[in-house]
Design a protein around this motif. Structure first.
Motif, PDB file in Angstrom:
ATOM      1  N   LYS A 277      72.207  68.319  47.897  1.00  0.00           N
ATOM      2  CA  LYS A 277      72.206  66.848  48.121  1.00  0.00           C
ATOM      3  C   LYS A 277      72.639  66.665  49.434  1.00  0.00           C
ATOM      4  CE  LYS A 277      75.662  63.362  46.690  1.00  0.00           C
ATOM      5  NZ  LYS A 277      76.786  63.292  47.505  1.00  0.00           N
ATOM      6  N   PHE A 278      73.320  67.513  50.312  1.00  0.00           N
ATOM      7  CA  PHE A 278      73.617  67.383  51.539  1.00  0.00           C
ATOM      8  C   PHE A 278      72.472  67.355  52.523  1.00  0.00           C
ATOM      9  CE2 PHE A 278      74.646  70.011  55.379  1.00  0.00           C
ATOM     10  CZ  PHE A 278      75.342  69.286  56.166  1.00  0.00           C
ATOM     11  N   LEU A 279      71.749  68.538  52.170  1.00  0.00           N
ATOM     12  CA  LEU A 279      70.505  68.595  53.048  1.00  0.00           C
ATOM     13  C   LEU A 279      69.516  67.370  52.777  1.00  0.00           C
ATOM     14  CD1 LEU A 279      69.762  72.419  52.511  1.00  0.00           C
ATOM     15  CD2 LEU A 279      70.561  71.330  54.443  1.00  0.00           C
ATOM     16  N   LYS A 280      69.480  66.881  51.735  1.00  0.00           N
ATOM     17  CA  LYS A 280      68.532  65.595  51.442  1.00  0.00           C
ATOM     18  C   LYS A 280      69.103  64.579  52.429  1.00  0.00           C
ATOM     19  CE  LYS A 280      66.673  63.910  47.241  1.00  0.00           C
ATOM     20  NZ  LYS A 280      66.542  63.941  45.881  1.00  0.00           N
ATOM     21  N   GLU A 281      70.409  64.327  52.424  1.00  0.00           N
ATOM     22  CA  GLU A 281      70.956  63.502  53.212  1.00  0.00           C
ATOM     23  C   GLU A 281      70.742  63.527  54.780  1.00  0.00           C
ATOM     24  OE1 GLU A 281      75.073  63.512  52.008  1.00  0.00           O
ATOM     25  OE2 GLU A 281      74.814  62.375  50.079  1.00  0.00           O
TER      26      GLU A 281
END
Lengths: 297, 414, 209
Positions: A277-281
């Motif tokens: 999720k963090f990398l997507k953001e």
């Protein structure tokens, strides 16, 4: 260091060797958009090296150094081996200590930088060979992951001890005949990416260095995740062409073969759901930033 | 051959730290170490074990990071330092996975510009051994308190000073505390001496396990609202690895090889420089410890020369012999590295018999002394005990009498 | 007191560290000349005369004064340039401490791992180290004493160097300027610089211009 510190004193700048004049003028410290594409077009952070002609490790080094998010605030920890012949020429401070203690050094170093510079991001990156990471240093590699130390570990995996002349290592393939494995290695290549995942690494990637954009992405992911979440691990196949009997020109083909379907180095990535999720953001942020910059430009 | 270091009339190097006189977050005032020692008289004595003394010294030592690993007899001290961390006296603290790793973690923290303290003992010292010459060669001013214990099989947790012998040529400073008071003073002075820019070497602060760590003793401490001035990594003789100081193209520490253009003279000079730094520590140590040795009654023909708790036993033996009319003087050695060459030559000039009691089988201290002194047949290596035995003062007295041909109620030799 | 004198070499295949021969570093306010502790005042005059008497006097600035990592470094660099101009002396940098690969340009750079190459190449007979980390300075000073006849001096920001033939300690910008003033005063009193004519090189990305 803030990039502002990497400047020469005006009164003595004109006696400095050209590589330093170039470093101040054309290196990409502080540049948010730095990446592998700067190799060859800007001043690289690796000055020279004494590795063998065509050694994939040398190109891996160049991609890694070109892709660091903040080289002006990064400290490397290396270990004994071929990589330690390169590190003296790298324009990022780095430590060689003992063979195998690199993750212990990095643990202490990262903590010292954390308490001394609580308001700054200081990236600590371990870069060592397979002998250092998985054999002599395995205890300290794993324990730094168990302790959730917030730094990235990179293993340049050439599947043997190269600098000592091609001996068996834990990451060597089963059956491979080498020095100290005279009848072929008797056990499987250690599954370090999976061990890393189970040991508490938040992001793990295993790949060859045939594709620079992949190396850049994996490295940036690993460092950004280490800052926020905890330990991360990259395993990069950098074959020792000398010890596997290949020519200087054949390193790239060797890597391409190894990452083809059914090969030992088919691209592999593990990340926790939180990290995904963090990398997507992060990716979305990055895209928006680049788009805004383009519109402004 | 080392010549005398002339320190007569030398002015001490007082702390110039910008924080001198300011307060830390625990409300302690940063103070020059000599002023802290001077302030020890401001309060009554404390009655503490050696482990508690280590804790109380670290409490006022402005240590940034400590790494711990359990091994008897230092575990209690290491755990008490953890409590200090919980109270906010240290910035970071954790348990490492082995002594080899702990010493690496300490090195990493020191490379990164922190003041670092740890403790170890016996087998732990040997497991960590590869790190110690690396610490010295890398000029890392880490302090390790070594609470000496047996290192041989069968395993013994009891005091034995053989491990100190292994430390002598690591390039570290090696000090030997006799009492809890020594230990307190040595820890505080130790940080200041080992962090001097011209020294900047690790310090092994040794004491005899159990005899010092686990027995209670009276100690004069500095007031706890004072503390040492912090470590300044930018006075270091080598670049701090924090990307805040030049050069940025810097490897600590490269092996200079694989090139026809580079001479191995670098390696040799590097080793010389580490040993030179040990020599440079003399003047700072003399200033802060009041000398590398302490002496009593040097006019006597018989001397006991030793270090650590063997000195305490020697003192008592001297008292026993005095009752029989046999007069014996005493030399206590505080620093093994640097070795007090000139001091010992001077102190033993009149001695006809020099006894060196030791808590180890090898008698390494006697060997060091024999290698230094003229007419070294005067030196008697003994008595020795090992593996955790005590050394009753009667045994020392008996052995001296026996060697001198004075009738004794013999215990049988050892 | 030590009998050992820290004199120009070539002294030995591997000369001893002066500290191991009993040479002690000066205290604040002092300097040392060849192992002898003297008041700092005395050392300025001695050093200035040495510099003026040299055929190839050279200043070796190190990373601590080459890089503008703080304001003081920039001021020191300016003061070093003034000193070099006053003597006049060559300026040759010790840009970093790495074992340089494949080789250095000994005319334009000095390296602590093989400083003798630079001394030999330029026939340097008197030099000052300034702004080099102490450990690296001592390595270089010992190797120079071992294999060359160069008179070495150190202007050290910390405790000084016994391995130099002459050493100051606690260096400040004011002290560098004081050295410059001493050189100028001696010249005005008729002490002539013996320096051979030279042109200070200038570097660009393309190399020397």
């Amino acid at each position: 260091m803030s990039k502002e510190k990497i400047v020469l004193c005006d009164d003595l700048a004109d006696i400095m060797p050209p590589e330093y004049l170039d470093l101040v003028k054309d290196a990409t410290y502080g540049n948010q958009d730095r990446g592998w594409k700067d190799v060859g077009s800007s001043k690289e952070l690796i000055e020279q090296h004494s590795l063998c002609a065509g050694c994939p490790e040398s190109i891996a080094f160049r991609y890694v150094l070109a892709s660091l998010p903040a080289p002006e605030d990064t400290v490397f920890v290396g270990s004994t081996g071929c990589t330690s012949l390169v590190f003296p020429h790298v324009a990022v401070q780095n430590i060689h200590s003992l063979f195998g203690n690199q993750n212990a050094i990095a643990s202490g170093l990262h903590r010292a930088l954390k308490v001394r510079f609580p308001d700054k991001v200081k990236d600590v990156v371990v870069l060592a060979g397979d002998g250092a990471t998985v054999d002599i240093g395995l205890d300290m590699t794993l324990q730094s992951w168990f302790r959730q130390e917030k730094f990235t570990t990179i293993c340049f995996d050439n599947e043997l001890y190269a600098n000592t002349g091609g001996q068996e290592s834990g990451l060597m393939q089963k059956g491979f005949v080498s020095k100290m494995a005279p009848v072929g290695k008797l056990f499987d290549k250690v599954r370090l990416p999976e061990i890393a995942r189970e040991s508490g690494c938040h992001y793990v990637a295993c790949l060859t260095v045939s594709k620079p954009n992949r190396v850049e992405k994996a490295l940036k992911n690993a460092i950004l995740v280490a800052r926020e979440f905890g330990p991360t691990f990259l395993q990069l196949y950098t074959p020792c062409i000398l010890e596997i009997g290949k020519q200087s020109m054949e390193g790239l083909d060797e890597m391409k073969d190894a990452e083809a379907i059914g090969g030992r180095f088919v691209y592999k990535e593990y990340a926790t759901d939180e990290v995904k999720k963090f990398l997507k953001e992060k990716d979305a942020e990055e895209k928006a930033r680049k788009k805004a910059a383009k519109n402004q430009g | 051959m080392n010549k005398e270091v002339d320190v007569k009339g030398k002015k001490g190097t007082r702390s110039q730290h910008v924080k001198l006189g300011q307060k830390n977050k625990k409300d302690q005032t940063f103070t020059d170490v000599e002023d802290m020692f001077a302030a020890k008289d401001q309060q009554g004595p404390s009655f503490l074990t050696g482990s508690e003394v280590i804790r109380d010294a670290i409490k006022v030592a402005s240590v940034d990071i400590s790494v711990a690993y359990p091994i008897t007899p230092q575990s209690e001290a290491a755990a008490l330092i953890g409590e200090l961390y919980a109270e906010g006296y240290l910035l970071d603290y954790f348990r490492g996975e082995s002594e080899f790793a702990v010493m690496g973690q300490c090195a990493g923290a020191s490379f990164g510009g922190a003041r670092v303290f740890t403790t170890t003992a016996g087998p732990g010292t040997l497991r960590a051994m590869e790190n110690f010459p690396m610490w010295a060669g890398s000029r890392l001013p880490i302090q390790v308190c070594v609470t000496c214990r047996g290192i041989n099989s069968p395993l013994s947790i009891q005091p034995d000073t053989l491990e100190m012998h292994y430390l002598l040529e690591t390039g570290m400073l090696v000090w030997h505390a006799e009492t809890a008071q020594d230990l307190y003073d040595f820890i505080l002075a130790g940080f200041i001496v080992s962090e001097q820019p011209d020294v900047h070497l690790p310090l092994a602060n040794c004491c005899d396990g159990f005899f010092v760590t686990h027995t209670k003793d009276t100690v004069q401490k500095a007031p706890e609202d004072l503390c040492l001035t912090p470590y300044d990594p930018y006075k270091s003789p080598v670049p701090c690895m924090d990307m805040e100081c030049p050069p940025v193209r810097m490897m600590r520490d490269p092996f200079v090889m694989k090139s026809n253009y580079i001479s191995y003279a670098t390696h040799a000079s590097w080793q010389q420089e580490v040993r030179a730094a040990v020599e440079r520590s003399r003047k700072h140590t003399i200033q802060l410890l009041g000398g590398l040795i302490e002496t009593e009654n040097l006019d006597r023909e018989i001397l006991i020369v030793s270090s650590g708790t063997a000195v305490s036993q020697g003192r008592e033996a001297i008292r026993l012999l005095e009752e029989e009319g046999i007069k014996v003087g005493l030399v206590k050695i505080k620093t093994i590295r640097p070795f007090p060459n000139e001091e010992l030559l001077e102190a033993t000039a009149n001695a006809k018999h020099i006894f060196v009691p030791e808590f180890n089988m090898a008698g390494w201290l006697a060997r060091e002394i024999k290698a230094l002194l003229p007419n070294n047949e005067r030196v008697y290596a003994g008595p020795h005990v090992a593996g955790g035995m005590t050394m009753p003062s009667e045994v020392i007295a008996e052995e001296i009498k026996k060697h001198l041909g004075i009738a004794t109620d013999s215990w049988g030799g050892c | 007191m030590s009998e050992y004198k820290v004199l120009p070499g070539p002294e030995a295949f591997l000369p001893p560290a002066a500290a191991s021969m009993g040479v002690v570093l000066p205290d604040p306010g002092e300097a040392h000349i060849e192992g002898r502790i003297v008041p700092e005042e005395e050392a300025y005059e001695y050093a200035a005369r040495k510099l003026l008497a040299g055929k190839v006097p050279t200043l070796f600035p190190g990373p601590l004064v080459l890089w503008k990592w703080n304001d003081k470094a920039a001021l020191k660099a300016a003061a070093i340039r003034r000193l070099a101009d006053a003597i006049p002396a060559r300026l040759i940098p010790m840009a970093d401490y790495r074992p340089k690969y494949p080789k250095i340009d000994p005319e334009a750079e000095i390296n602590p791992n093989h400083p003798n190459l630079t001394i030999w190449h330029n026939k340097i007979d008197v030099c000052i180290f300034i702004g080099v980390h102490c450990h690296q300075a001592n390595l270089a000073l010992k190797i120079i004493r071992g294999g060359t006849n160069c008179y070495t001096m150190a202007m050290c920001a910390q405790a000084g160097h016994e391995d130099a033939c002459l050493s100051f300690r606690d260096l400040t910008v004011e002290k560098i300027d004081k050295m410059t003033e001493t050189v100028k005063r001696l010249k005005s009193e008729g002490v002539e610089s013996q320096a051979e004519g030279f042109k200070q090189f200038k570097m660009t990305s393309a190399g020397r211009s």
